[in-house]
Write an enzyme that holds these catalytic residues in place. Structure first.
Site, PDB file in Angstrom:
ATOM      1  N   SER A  13       0.961  -1.271  -0.166  1.00 39.12           N
ATOM      2  CA  SER A  13      -0.004  -0.013  -0.069  1.00 39.12           C
ATOM      3  C   SER A  13       0.768   1.206   0.042  1.00 39.12           C
ATOM      4  CB  SER A  13      -1.036  -0.078   1.239  1.00 39.12           C
ATOM      5  OG  SER A  13      -0.235   0.053   2.375  1.00 39.12           O
ATOM      6  N   ALA A  16       3.464   2.905  -5.100  1.00 38.69           N
ATOM      7  CA  ALA A  16       2.951   2.059  -6.163  1.00 38.69           C
ATOM      8  C   ALA A  16       1.876   1.317  -6.108  1.00 38.69           C
ATOM      9  CB  ALA A  16       4.481   1.010  -6.405  1.00 38.69           C
ATOM     10  N   GLY A  48      12.492  13.719   0.390  1.00 40.94           N
ATOM     11  CA  GLY A  48      13.025  14.423  -0.660  1.00 40.94           C
ATOM     12  C   GLY A  48      12.019  14.875  -1.679  1.00 40.94           C
ATOM     13  N   GLU A 115      19.116  17.655  -5.414  1.00 45.73           N
ATOM     14  CA  GLU A 115      19.905  16.672  -4.740  1.00 45.73           C
ATOM     15  C   GLU A 115      21.005  16.050  -5.401  1.00 45.73           C
ATOM     16  OE1 GLU A 115      16.851  13.705  -3.771  1.00 45.73           O
ATOM     17  OE2 GLU A 115      15.509  15.186  -2.612  1.00 45.73           O
ATOM     18  N   ASP A 210       9.290  -9.203   1.249  1.00 45.11           N
ATOM     19  CA  ASP A 210       8.582 -10.189   0.927  1.00 45.11           C
ATOM     20  C   ASP A 210       8.058 -10.345  -0.519  1.00 45.11           C
ATOM     21  OD1 ASP A 210       8.473 -10.174   3.736  1.00 45.11           O
ATOM     22  OD2 ASP A 210       6.595  -8.940   3.600  1.00 45.11           O
ATOM     23  N   HIS A 231      22.036   4.903   2.492  1.00 44.67           N
ATOM     24  CA  HIS A 231      21.776   6.363   2.497  1.00 44.67           C
ATOM     25  C   HIS A 231      23.094   7.206   3.097  1.00 44.67           C
ATOM     26  CE1 HIS A 231      20.361  10.468   2.890  1.00 44.67           C
ATOM     27  NE2 HIS A 231      19.379  10.182   1.908  1.00 44.67           N
ATOM     28  N   ARG A 277      25.063   9.156  -4.254  1.00 50.36           N
ATOM     29  CA  ARG A 277      25.005   8.609  -3.058  1.00 50.36           C
ATOM     30  C   ARG A 277      26.068   7.848  -2.601  1.00 50.36           C
ATOM     31  NH1 ARG A 277      18.413   7.820  -1.864  1.00 50.36           N
ATOM     32  NH2 ARG A 277      18.218  10.019  -1.813  1.00 50.36           N
ATOM     33  N   HIS A 338      19.254   1.620   2.903  1.00 49.74           N
ATOM     34  CA  HIS A 338      18.239   2.652   2.566  1.00 49.74           C
ATOM     35  C   HIS A 338      17.272   1.936   1.223  1.00 49.74           C
ATOM     36  CE1 HIS A 338      15.869   6.071   2.098  1.00 49.74           C
ATOM     37  NE2 HIS A 338      16.376   6.544   0.862  1.00 49.74           N
ATOM     38  N   ARG A 373      20.852   4.193  -7.468  1.00 52.01           N
ATOM     39  CA  ARG A 373      20.095   4.725  -7.982  1.00 52.01           C
ATOM     40  C   ARG A 373      20.260   6.434  -7.785  1.00 52.01           C
ATOM     41  NH1 ARG A 373      15.600   7.257  -4.502  1.00 52.01           N
ATOM     42  NH2 ARG A 373      16.557   6.139  -2.620  1.00 52.01           N
ATOM     43  N   SER A 378      12.861   7.261  -7.301  1.00 47.87           N
ATOM     44  CA  SER A 378      12.300   6.130  -6.919  1.00 47.87           C
ATOM     45  C   SER A 378      11.008   6.364  -6.931  1.00 47.87           C
ATOM     46  CB  SER A 378      12.729   5.599  -5.717  1.00 47.87           C
ATOM     47  OG  SER A 378      12.796   6.677  -4.522  1.00 47.87           O
TER      48      SER A 378
END
Length: 525
Positions: A13, A16, A48, A115, A210, A231, A277, A338, A373, A378
Site C-alpha cells: 500500500s 506504487a 526528498g 539533490e 517479501d 543512504h 549517494r 536504505h 539509484r 524512486s
C-alpha cells in the site's frame, strides 16, 4: 473470510500499490492487502521528492544523462527514457487528486529542489515530507473508491501458481490468526524494499523483502540484488531508530565535516556533497573508519536563521527532539541501509517472467537504477510503472480471467500458530548482523563467502520452522529475510568487480568486459 475474488490483487500500500489501485479500478474490482496499516510504508517516510523535468532550462536529456551516470553503466536506456519522459504526466495526475506540493510564494509555480547527482533543480517536493503528502492524497482517493477494498494486517505468504501463471496469493490474517486466499486474474507486487535484512536501516518495519522472496520462490528472475543503497546521512543516535536526513539538505548547501570540523568531500569527488549517494556513503565510511570516529557531521549552520526550520520542518523537529539544533549545531550522521536497486526483473509494462504477475516500485528491477539509484528517481519510477502495469493488464484482459476450478484448495480453518521463540528471535538478529558486518558498504570475497555459508544455513533453519507447523507474521518475515540475504550475498559473490553500490576490495576496478551486465538469479520450483 474464505476465498476473496477480485479482478486485480495488489500486495502493498505504498505509492506504487495505491497508484496502481486507482488506475486498475477504472476497469474492474481491486483488492489491496498490506501487512500493517495502509500508511506503514517507505513512501510515508520519503522526504526528498519526485525527480522530473519542469524547469524550462532543464531537459529530458539532462535527466537521462544524470541517471545514467549515477547507474555506472548498468541502466537500461529504454527504461530510463520511458520513465523520465513520463515524469511530468504523473506529476499532473498527483496534482489533479490534490497533492499539495511546495510552491513559490510569488507566482505559485512548483518549487524545485536539487539533490546529489542532479545537474539541475528538478525535485518536486512538499517541504521534507513529500512521501507522506503523496500518500495522503492517494489514500483519500482509494478509501473513497467503490471498486477498491483494502485489507490491513494481512501478510502475504506465497503466490498461487498453476501452469506457470499467477492467480493471487495465500495470506496470514494477523488479526484472526487464520489463513486467507486472494484470487485474481492479475496480481501486482508492490511490497517495497528489504532494508530490515540489515541491522541498521531507514526503512519501516514492513521492509523485509517479501515480494522479491515470493516471486523468486515462484520462479521469477531476480536481478542486481548486490546493489543495496546505503543512504549517506541517517541521524546518528545509537540505540534509537535511524532517522533520515534528506539528500535535499546537502542539495541546499549542507557541508559534511569530520570530528575536527573539517570538510572532507573535496578529497573524494569533484562534486563534493552533491556526488551520487554511493560515493558519499563510501567517503563517510572511509573518513570515520580511518579516523576512528563513530560518525560524520552535516553542517547547515552557515544558512540564514530560520532557513532550515522552514525548508525542513520535520527534520528540524526530529533533531531538536534528539537534542541537536541544526541551525546552531552540526548534525551527527552515518550511512544506513536504505534502498534496493535490484529486485524482480520486469519489462517496460511491469510484467515479470510469470504470466499474470507484475512488480512495481522498489520490489522491481526495471533497469532504471543500474548499479546506483539517482536521488528521487524512486517515487517517479513507482508512479510511472503503476500506470504502465495497469494499462497492460487492461489491454491484455488479464483482469477478466478466472483460475481453473479446484486450483485453490481451502486453507486450514485454524493453522497451528506459535509465538516467536528465542531461537527465531536470535536468528533474525544473526541474519541482520551478518549482513551489516559482512555485506555492507565495503566488501571482500572472504567476508562474503563466510556470510553466504551462514545465510544458507539460516534459510534451511527458517524453512524447518514453517514445515513443523509454526506460523506467524514474524516467522513468515524471517523466512523471507533469510532468502533475501542469501540472494544479496550470492549476487555479490558473482560480481568480481567494483561498481556503484558494490565495492569489492579484492577487485577494486570496474570491469565492463566481464560484468557490464545485470546479475540474474532464478529458482526452478
Amino acid at each position: 473470510m474464505g476465498i476473496q475474488h477480485s479482478n486485480v490483487l495488489i500486495i502493498g500500500s505504498g505509492i506504487a500499490g495505491l497508484s496502481a489501485a486507482l488506475s486498475a479500478a477504472k476497469y474492474g474490482s481491486v483488492r489491496i492487502i498490506t501487512k500493517k496499516r495502509d500508511i506503514d510504508t517507505s513512501t510515508n517516510r520519503a522526504q526528498g521528492g519526485i525527480a522530473t523535468v519542469l524547469d524550462p532550462n532543464d531537459t529530458f536529456d539532462n535527466h537521462i544523462r544524470d541517471t545514467l551516470e549515477a547507474g555506472v553503466g548498468l541502466c537500461h536506456l529504454d527504461t530510463v527514457k520511458f520513465v523520465i519522459e513520463n515524469g511530468p504526466v504523473v506529476i499532473d495526475e498527483l496534482l489533479s487528486i490534490g497533492a499539495d506540493f511546495s510552491r513559490d510564494m510569488e507566482d505559485s509555480t512548483l518549487l524545485l529542489g536539487r539533490e546529489g547527482g542532479h545537474s539541475f533543480r528538478r525535485i518536486v517536493h512538499a517541504k521534507d515530507r513529500t512521501g507522506a503528502e503523496v500518500e495522503r492524497a492517494l489514500i483519500a482517493e482509494v478509501r473513497a473508491h467503490p471498486e477498491i477494498v483494502l485489507h490491513e494486517y494481512m501478510q502475504a505468504i506465497d503466490l498461487h501458481m498453476h501452469d506457470q501463471r499467477c492467480w493471487g496469493c495465500r495470506a496470514f490474517d494477523e488479526s484472526t490468526k487464520k489463513l486467507e486466499d486472494f484470487v485474481a486474474g492479475a496480481t501486482i507486487l508492490a511490497t517495497g524494499g528489504l532494508g530490515h535484512v540489515y541491522l541498521h536501516t531507514t526503512n519501516p518495519s514492513i521492509a523485509t523483502g517479501d515480494g522479491v522472496a515470493m516471486g523468486y520462490r515462484a520462479g521469477a528472475r531476480v536481478g542486481n540484488m548486490e546493489f543495496v543503497q546505503f543512504h549517506p546521512t541517517a541521524f546518528y543516535d545509537p540505540g534509537q531508530e535511524p532517522f533520515l536526513i534528506s539528500e535535499a539538505v546537502r542539495g541546499e548547501g549542507g557541508i559534511l565535516r569530520n570530528g575536527d570540523g573539517d570538510a572532507f568531500m573535496h578529497r573524494y569527488n569533484e562534486k563534493r556533497e552533491l556526488a551520487p549517494r554511493d560515493i558519499v556513503a563510501r567517503a563517510i565510511d572511509h573518513e570515520t573508519k580511518t579516523r576512528g570516529e563513530r560518525c560524520a557531521y552535516l553542517d547547515m549552520t552557515h544558512k540564514d536563521p530560520g532557513f532550515f526550520r522552514d525548508r525542513f520542518p520535520t527534520i528540524y523537529e526530529h533533531c531538536i527532539g534528539r537534542g541537536v539544533d541544526p541551525e546552531k549545531e552540526y548534525i551527527p550522521v552515518t550511512p544506513s541501509a536504505h534502498y534496493a536497486c535490484g529486485g524482480l526483473v520486469t519489462d517496460l509494462k511491469g510484467q515479470t517472467d510469470i504470466r499474470g504477475l507484475y512488480a512495481i516500485g522498489e520490489v522491481a528491477c526495471t533497469g532504471l537504477h543500474g548499479a546506483n539509484r539517482l536521488a528521487s528517481n524512486s517515487l517517479l519510477e513507482a508512479l510511472v510503472f503503476a500506470k504502465a502495469a495497469t494499462t497492460d493488464i487492461e489491454k491484455l484482459g488479464s483482469q477478466s480471467e478466472v483460475p481453473p476450478d479446484g486450483l485453490i484448495p481451502p486453507p486450514p480453518d485454524v493453522p497451528q500458530t506459535k509465538l516467536m521463540g528465542m531461537r527465531q528471535i536470535n536468528l533474525r538478529g544473526e541474519i541482520q548482523r551478518t549482513m551489516w558486518d559482512y555485506v555492507g558498504i565495503v566488501r571482500s570475497v572472504e567476508r562474503l563467502t563466510w556470510a553466504e555459508r551462514r545465510l544458507r544455513l539460516a534459510r534451511r533453519e527458517t524453512n524447518s520452522f514453517l514445515e513443523a507447523g509454526h506460523l506467524s507474521q514474524e516467522l513468515i518475515e524471517l523466512r523471507n529475510l533469510a532468502l533475501i540475504g542469501h540472494l544479496v550475498v550470492t549476487s555479490a559473490l558473482t560480481r568480481r568487480e567494483s561498481r556503484g553500490l558494490h565495492w569489492l576490495q579484492d577487485y577494486p576496478e570496474r570491469d565492463d568486459a566481464e560484468f557490464g551486465h545485470d546479475t540474474i538469479l532464478q529458482n526452478n520450483p
